[in-house]
Design a protein around this motif. Structure first.
Motif, PDB file in Angstrom:
ATOM      1  N   VAL B   3       0.850  -1.191   0.000  1.00  0.00           N
ATOM      2  CA  VAL B   3       0.000   0.000   0.000  1.00  0.00           C
ATOM      3  C   VAL B   3       0.886   1.241   0.000  1.00  0.00           C
ATOM      4  N   LEU B   4       0.484   2.226  -0.775  1.00  0.00           N
ATOM      5  CA  LEU B   4       1.267   3.453  -0.840  1.00  0.00           C
ATOM      6  C   LEU B   4       1.004   4.290   0.395  1.00  0.00           C
ATOM      7  N   LYS B   5       1.995   4.383   1.211  1.00  0.00           N
ATOM      8  CA  LYS B   5       1.828   5.240   2.377  1.00  0.00           C
ATOM      9  C   LYS B   5       2.208   6.653   2.024  1.00  0.00           C
ATOM     10  N   THR B   6       1.743   7.544   2.822  1.00  0.00           N
ATOM     11  CA  THR B   6       1.812   8.935   2.421  1.00  0.00           C
ATOM     12  C   THR B   6       2.792   9.745   3.234  1.00  0.00           C
ATOM     13  N   LYS B   7       3.379   9.097   4.229  1.00  0.00           N
ATOM     14  CA  LYS B   7       4.444   9.738   5.003  1.00  0.00           C
ATOM     15  C   LYS B   7       4.003  11.007   5.701  1.00  0.00           C
ATOM     16  N   ARG B   8       2.717  11.062   6.012  1.00  0.00           N
ATOM     17  CA  ARG B   8       2.269  12.228   6.762  1.00  0.00           C
ATOM     18  C   ARG B   8       2.264  11.830   8.223  1.00  0.00           C
ATOM     19  N   SER B   9       3.245  12.336   8.969  1.00  0.00           N
ATOM     20  CA  SER B   9       3.470  11.797  10.305  1.00  0.00           C
ATOM     21  C   SER B   9       2.329  12.131  11.265  1.00  0.00           C
ATOM     22  N   SER B  10       1.764  13.298  11.155  1.00  0.00           N
ATOM     23  CA  SER B  10       0.693  13.661  12.075  1.00  0.00           C
ATOM     24  C   SER B  10      -0.373  14.434  11.312  1.00  0.00           C
ATOM     25  N   ASN B  11      -1.204  15.144  11.995  1.00  0.00           N
ATOM     26  CA  ASN B  11      -2.263  15.864  11.300  1.00  0.00           C
ATOM     27  C   ASN B  11      -1.902  17.309  10.971  1.00  0.00           C
ATOM     28  N   LYS B  12      -0.779  17.769  11.414  1.00  0.00           N
ATOM     29  CA  LYS B  12      -0.336  19.097  10.967  1.00  0.00           C
ATOM     30  C   LYS B  12       0.340  18.952   9.602  1.00  0.00           C
ATOM     31  N   VAL B  13       0.068  19.890   8.744  1.00  0.00           N
ATOM     32  CA  VAL B  13       0.579  19.794   7.381  1.00  0.00           C
ATOM     33  C   VAL B  13       1.753  20.747   7.192  1.00  0.00           C
ATOM     34  N   PRO B  14       2.940  20.213   6.993  1.00  0.00           N
ATOM     35  CA  PRO B  14       4.111  21.073   6.808  1.00  0.00           C
ATOM     36  C   PRO B  14       3.943  21.931   5.558  1.00  0.00           C
ATOM     37  N   LYS B  15       4.573  23.058   5.589  1.00  0.00           N
ATOM     38  CA  LYS B  15       4.424  24.006   4.497  1.00  0.00           C
ATOM     39  C   LYS B  15       4.922  23.439   3.165  1.00  0.00           C
ATOM     40  N   SER B  16       6.141  22.942   3.179  1.00  0.00           N
ATOM     41  CA  SER B  16       6.749  22.558   1.908  1.00  0.00           C
ATOM     42  C   SER B  16       6.019  21.394   1.253  1.00  0.00           C
ATOM     43  N   ARG B  17       5.370  20.603   2.080  1.00  0.00           N
ATOM     44  CA  ARG B  17       4.608  19.498   1.507  1.00  0.00           C
ATOM     45  C   ARG B  17       3.497  20.017   0.593  1.00  0.00           C
ATOM     46  N   LYS B  18       2.812  21.021   1.064  1.00  0.00           N
ATOM     47  CA  LYS B  18       1.741  21.601   0.249  1.00  0.00           C
ATOM     48  C   LYS B  18       2.309  22.290  -0.996  1.00  0.00           C
ATOM     49  N   GLN B  19       3.461  22.917  -0.826  1.00  0.00           N
ATOM     50  CA  GLN B  19       4.074  23.562  -1.984  1.00  0.00           C
ATOM     51  C   GLN B  19       4.417  22.545  -3.070  1.00  0.00           C
ATOM     52  N   ILE B  20       4.917  21.408  -2.614  1.00  0.00           N
ATOM     53  CA  ILE B  20       5.242  20.360  -3.577  1.00  0.00           C
ATOM     54  C   ILE B  20       3.983  19.887  -4.294  1.00  0.00           C
ATOM     55  N   LEU B  21       2.927  19.675  -3.523  1.00  0.00           N
ATOM     56  CA  LEU B  21       1.671  19.228  -4.127  1.00  0.00           C
ATOM     57  C   LEU B  21       1.150  20.253  -5.132  1.00  0.00           C
ATOM     58  N   ASP B  22       1.217  21.513  -4.750  1.00  0.00           N
ATOM     59  CA  ASP B  22       0.755  22.564  -5.659  1.00  0.00           C
ATOM     60  C   ASP B  22       1.543  22.547  -6.969  1.00  0.00           C
ATOM     61  N   ALA B  23       2.854  22.492  -6.825  1.00  0.00           N
ATOM     62  CA  ALA B  23       3.696  22.499  -8.023  1.00  0.00           C
ATOM     63  C   ALA B  23       3.441  21.261  -8.875  1.00  0.00           C
TER      64      ALA B  23
END
Lengths: 206, 206
Positions: B3-23
């Motif tokens: 299963v593809l895990k998503t490496k999201r350690s907790s429920n707070k969303v780091p900034k750069s993660r969202k930037q990567i998704l946006d890009a």
DNA sequence: GATTAAAACTAATGATAGTTAGAATTTTGA
DNA sequence: TCAAAATTCTAACTATCATTAGTTTTAATC
């Protein structure tokens, strides 16, 4: 950029050239342009990748020809359908026939056509441009068809013919994403889709 | 397959993660899945390709998340639109509002959504499957919407609701291929497209 | 300020891609 | 039958890709 030549020495068409095009069309339409390698295409016709270069200048030249054949096929098919019904048929019948022709070429006859619909948006823009003329010529067929319907008063006044054409063709082209053999027949779909656009689904008298 | 895990350690969303998704969403929607490299995505956020693996397990895990967000966005947007009009509104109004919501999410708000519409068919099937549930849940919204229209008698009896849904959504989703900013507005398109399906274009009284 | 965790980088690996030059083979035509 | 032309193959080349291991830098916590 150099013009893509097609390496067709004369007007006779060698056998293997067509086989390559067929295989390429089938693979491109299934897996897309980038995900299809020349080695796969070559393998499908019992060749090696390098041999394809005797017939085509590049991978881009190869798909360009597939794209163009795809449009020519669908254009011809729609044209034939329309010509097969009496002149001065009502617009509703002409439209239904054109829709049938379009769907038939796309869903039943058509690795070349479906390659076009599926991949046009994801090939290099420089290649897209080389296919523009032939593409526009098919769009013109629809433009004229709708304009005539409007001129003869069979389309409500006030209908934006451009939005109509793009919406209608959009609906038709997207069928490729959900049509599958053994399910609904092409004719069933065509008749229903023609009806949607002609009289709509609302039961209220407008 | 793991299963593809998503490496999201907790429920707070780091900034750069969202930037990567946006890009990633922006690039995927423009150039497609295969034609977009991790180096490009990384470069768009001033990173190196290897660094992306701190946030995502693989390229496939990355696009999977983009796809899911895309569906969630459009689902939410359509839902909100429908909720914003009075209960027991006529079907014609509900449909128009749903269409506006769908097009708005797709054309205006939407790198994530347009990535989904454009790329779903060309990513590995194993990844498609992981996105099926969330996708079906959005389709259910439309299924129910149309079924209710039929139940209330506002859709002609005899209309095949499956062909209707697939045709309607097909038309909407294909707008992404011809819509461009500065041209026709999303609302104009939505109103016209709703009208096509509701009352059709024919001037004859059926 | 020292210790730890988080985030990003460097540099390489193996795979695969399109492409090419030249050799080998097959087909053609006199 | 034999030479020329057409066609395919071999074997590489370069480029780029996703991915990884190990290292360095940045940020957080005590």
């Amino acid at each position: 950029m150099a013009v893509l030549k097609t390496k067709r020495s004369s007007n006779k068409v060698p056998k293997s050239r067509k086989q390559i095009l067929d295989a390429a069309a089938a693979l491109f339409s299934q897996h897309g342009f980038d995900a299809t390698s020349l080695r796969e295409i070559a393998s499908a016709v019992n060749m090696k990748a390098g041999s394809l270069y005797y017939h085509f200048e590049s991978k881009e030249a190869l798909i360009l020809e597939v794209l163009n054949i795809g449009i020519e096929n669908i254009h011809q098919n729609v044209q034939n359908r329309i010509s097969s019904i009496p002149e001065n048929s009502p617009f509703s019948l002409i439209l239904e026939e054109a829709i049938k022709g379009h769907l038939e070429a796309l869903l039943e006859k058509g690795d070349y056509t479906s390659t076009n619909i599926r991949n046009y948006g994801q090939i290099p823009i420089s290649i897209q441009k080389l296919s523009l003329d032939i593409r526009n010529s098919y769009e013109d067929l629809w433009r004229e068809l709708l304009e005539e319907g409007a001129r003869k008063g069979e389309i409500k006044p006030g209908v934006d013919l451009k939005i109509l054409r793009l919406s209608l063709l959009g609906m038709l082209n997207r069928t490729i994403e959900w049509y599958h053999e053994g399910g609904l027949s092409v004719d069933e779909i065509a008749i229903d889709q023609a009806r949607f656009f002609l009289v709509g689904i609302s039961s209220e008298s407008s």
